[in-house]
Design a protein around this motif. Structure first.
Motif, PDB file in Angstrom:
ATOM      1  N   SER A  10       0.820  -1.204   0.000  1.00 45.62           N
ATOM      2  CA  SER A  10       0.000   0.000   0.000  1.00 45.62           C
ATOM      3  C   SER A  10       0.856   1.258   0.000  1.00 45.62           C
ATOM      4  O   SER A  10       1.822   1.343   0.752  1.00 45.62           O
ATOM      5  CB  SER A  10      -0.911   0.025   1.224  1.00 45.62           C
ATOM      6  OG  SER A  10      -1.645   1.243   1.239  1.00 45.62           O
ATOM      7  N   THR A  17      -4.936  -1.883   4.554  1.00 48.98           N
ATOM      8  CA  THR A  17      -4.249  -3.088   4.088  1.00 48.98           C
ATOM      9  C   THR A  17      -3.051  -3.391   4.983  1.00 48.98           C
ATOM     10  O   THR A  17      -2.877  -4.518   5.438  1.00 48.98           O
ATOM     11  CB  THR A  17      -3.773  -2.910   2.625  1.00 48.98           C
ATOM     12  OG1 THR A  17      -4.892  -2.593   1.810  1.00 48.98           O
ATOM     13  CG2 THR A  17      -3.087  -4.159   2.113  1.00 48.98           C
ATOM     14  N   PRO A  76      -3.717  -3.189  -1.639  1.00 49.84           N
ATOM     15  CA  PRO A  76      -5.046  -2.686  -1.985  1.00 49.84           C
ATOM     16  C   PRO A  76      -5.244  -2.901  -3.478  1.00 49.84           C
ATOM     17  O   PRO A  76      -4.264  -2.981  -4.229  1.00 49.84           O
ATOM     18  CB  PRO A  76      -4.949  -1.193  -1.643  1.00 49.84           C
ATOM     19  CG  PRO A  76      -3.501  -0.870  -1.717  1.00 49.84           C
ATOM     20  CD  PRO A  76      -2.763  -2.133  -1.369  1.00 49.84           C
ATOM     21  N   VAL A  77      -6.476  -3.013  -3.878  1.00 48.58           N
ATOM     22  CA  VAL A  77      -6.778  -3.173  -5.301  1.00 48.58           C
ATOM     23  C   VAL A  77      -7.225  -1.827  -5.847  1.00 48.58           C
ATOM     24  O   VAL A  77      -8.129  -1.183  -5.317  1.00 48.58           O
ATOM     25  CB  VAL A  77      -7.873  -4.236  -5.534  1.00 48.58           C
ATOM     26  CG1 VAL A  77      -8.276  -4.292  -7.002  1.00 48.58           C
ATOM     27  CG2 VAL A  77      -7.393  -5.591  -5.049  1.00 48.58           C
ATOM     28  N   TYR A  78      -6.523  -1.402  -6.889  1.00 43.49           N
ATOM     29  CA  TYR A  78      -6.854  -0.170  -7.603  1.00 43.49           C
ATOM     30  C   TYR A  78      -7.072  -0.530  -9.063  1.00 43.49           C
ATOM     31  O   TYR A  78      -6.226  -1.170  -9.683  1.00 43.49           O
ATOM     32  CB  TYR A  78      -5.692   0.836  -7.537  1.00 43.49           C
ATOM     33  CG  TYR A  78      -5.288   1.245  -6.147  1.00 43.49           C
ATOM     34  CD1 TYR A  78      -6.176   1.890  -5.304  1.00 43.49           C
ATOM     35  CD2 TYR A  78      -4.002   1.004  -5.688  1.00 43.49           C
ATOM     36  CE1 TYR A  78      -5.797   2.290  -4.031  1.00 43.49           C
ATOM     37  CE2 TYR A  78      -3.614   1.409  -4.421  1.00 43.49           C
ATOM     38  CZ  TYR A  78      -4.515   2.052  -3.602  1.00 43.49           C
ATOM     39  OH  TYR A  78      -4.129   2.442  -2.349  1.00 43.49           O
ATOM     40  N   TYR A  82      -3.282  -4.935  -8.526  1.00 41.10           N
ATOM     41  CA  TYR A  82      -2.516  -4.624  -7.320  1.00 41.10           C
ATOM     42  C   TYR A  82      -1.872  -3.248  -7.474  1.00 41.10           C
ATOM     43  O   TYR A  82      -1.829  -2.669  -8.564  1.00 41.10           O
ATOM     44  CB  TYR A  82      -1.503  -5.722  -7.020  1.00 41.10           C
ATOM     45  CG  TYR A  82      -0.565  -6.070  -8.147  1.00 41.10           C
ATOM     46  CD1 TYR A  82       0.700  -5.499  -8.218  1.00 41.10           C
ATOM     47  CD2 TYR A  82      -0.930  -6.987  -9.131  1.00 41.10           C
ATOM     48  CE1 TYR A  82       1.569  -5.816  -9.244  1.00 41.10           C
ATOM     49  CE2 TYR A  82      -0.060  -7.306 -10.155  1.00 41.10           C
ATOM     50  CZ  TYR A  82       1.180  -6.716 -10.206  1.00 41.10           C
ATOM     51  OH  TYR A  82       2.036  -7.024 -11.222  1.00 41.10           O
ATOM     52  N   SER A  83      -1.348  -2.710  -6.381  1.00 39.74           N
ATOM     53  CA  SER A  83      -0.856  -1.334  -6.371  1.00 39.74           C
ATOM     54  C   SER A  83       0.379  -1.126  -7.247  1.00 39.74           C
ATOM     55  O   SER A  83       1.178  -2.036  -7.465  1.00 39.74           O
ATOM     56  CB  SER A  83      -0.534  -0.907  -4.933  1.00 39.74           C
ATOM     57  OG  SER A  83       0.640  -1.551  -4.487  1.00 39.74           O
ATOM     58  N   THR A 108      -7.152  -6.090  -0.473  1.00 42.69           N
ATOM     59  CA  THR A 108      -8.283  -5.367   0.101  1.00 42.69           C
ATOM     60  C   THR A 108      -8.849  -4.451  -0.978  1.00 42.69           C
ATOM     61  O   THR A 108      -8.128  -4.035  -1.892  1.00 42.69           O
ATOM     62  CB  THR A 108      -7.866  -4.513   1.318  1.00 42.69           C
ATOM     63  OG1 THR A 108      -6.899  -3.542   0.894  1.00 42.69           O
ATOM     64  CG2 THR A 108      -7.281  -5.372   2.427  1.00 42.69           C
ATOM     65  N   GLY A 109     -10.125  -4.135  -0.845  1.00 38.18           N
ATOM     66  CA  GLY A 109     -10.731  -3.238  -1.824  1.00 38.18           C
ATOM     67  C   GLY A 109     -12.136  -2.858  -1.427  1.00 38.18           C
ATOM     68  O   GLY A 109     -12.719  -3.436  -0.508  1.00 38.18           O
ATOM     69  N   HIS A 114     -13.699  -6.497  -7.391  1.00 40.74           N
ATOM     70  CA  HIS A 114     -12.251  -6.667  -7.483  1.00 40.74           C
ATOM     71  C   HIS A 114     -11.745  -7.968  -6.875  1.00 40.74           C
ATOM     72  O   HIS A 114     -10.545  -8.178  -6.771  1.00 40.74           O
ATOM     73  CB  HIS A 114     -11.542  -5.500  -6.810  1.00 40.74           C
ATOM     74  CG  HIS A 114     -11.790  -4.193  -7.472  1.00 40.74           C
ATOM     75  ND1 HIS A 114     -11.530  -3.966  -8.808  1.00 40.74           N
ATOM     76  CD2 HIS A 114     -12.274  -3.029  -6.989  1.00 40.74           C
ATOM     77  CE1 HIS A 114     -11.853  -2.727  -9.116  1.00 40.74           C
ATOM     78  NE2 HIS A 114     -12.305  -2.141  -8.028  1.00 40.74           N
ATOM     79  N   ASP A 142     -12.948  -3.406   2.260  1.00 41.78           N
ATOM     80  CA  ASP A 142     -12.560  -2.299   3.132  1.00 41.78           C
ATOM     81  C   ASP A 142     -13.538  -2.122   4.289  1.00 41.78           C
ATOM     82  O   ASP A 142     -13.127  -1.833   5.418  1.00 41.78           O
ATOM     83  CB  ASP A 142     -12.490  -0.987   2.348  1.00 41.78           C
ATOM     84  CG  ASP A 142     -11.310  -0.917   1.406  1.00 41.78           C
ATOM     85  OD1 ASP A 142     -10.351  -1.696   1.576  1.00 41.78           O
ATOM     86  OD2 ASP A 142     -11.348  -0.069   0.488  1.00 41.78           O
TER      87      ASP A 142
END
Length: 184
Positions: A10, A17, A76-78, A82-83, A108-109, A114, A142
């Motif tokens: 993260s 996360t 975290p999922v963006y 993954y980041s 996490t998201g 996701h 989240d």
């Protein structure tokens, strides 16, 4: 027992996360494992984005990956992946940095849309890096992770149950890894 590198992918200082990952680290420690935390966000941006393989922080991260038995990677999922900071680190590690390692991917998201990011975005990269065994990962919403003002973490009961199961499976796989190596 095993030595585990616990990697938070993260970019945020106040990351749920990372807090969740550090919470799970305590379970691994209680099971007798040595856990080494690594927050990718603490690696200097110029080293990551400039692909400076010789930067002391990159050299240190590479050495950490070399010396451990297992790796927990949380991100975290963006935008369904993954980041970017995690991607930058993985790109700077040797091609087969995960050879012989047992790996637990976590994400996490904000939405269940996701949930497949682990299997379709992260797992192929971990596999290409030579991971010996990638155990079942877990995606946590989240909303199931809450941080109190005192810094304590509360995880929803259903998420806690699932996370406990995947961490215990990872721990058990770590316990079998030396036996498999000795048998070959």
């Amino acid at each position: 027992m095993a030595t585990v590198l616990s990697v938070s992918g993260s970019p945020s200082v106040s990351s749920r996360t990372a807090k969740l990952l550090r919470h799970l680290d305590t379970r691994l420690i209680a099971q007798g494992h040595e856990v080494i935390p690594l927050d990718v966000r603490t690696i200097p941006a110029e080293a990551l984005l400039g692909a400076d393989f010789r930067h002391p922080a990159i050299v240190e991260a590479t050495e950490l990956f070399e010396r451990v038995d297992g790796v927990v990677i949380a991100t975290p999922v963006y935008k369904a992946s993954y980041s970017g900071v995690l991607k930058a680190l993985l790109d700077l590690l040797p091609q087969y940095a995960l050879t012989g390692k047992t790996v637990l991917p976590l994400a996490t998201g904000g939405t269940t849309a996701h949930v497949l990011a682990i299997d379709y975005a992260l797992r192929p990269v971990l596999n290409s890096m030579g991971a010996a065994h990638i155990v079942q990962g877990w995606f946590t919403l989240d909303k199931d992770i809450a941080t109190a003002e005192d810094g304590s973490l509360t995880v929803a009961p259903t998420a806690t149950e699932a996370l406990t199961q995947v961490v215990d499976q990872f721990s058990a796989a770590l316990g079998r890894a030396p036996l498999l190596a000795a048998a070959s």
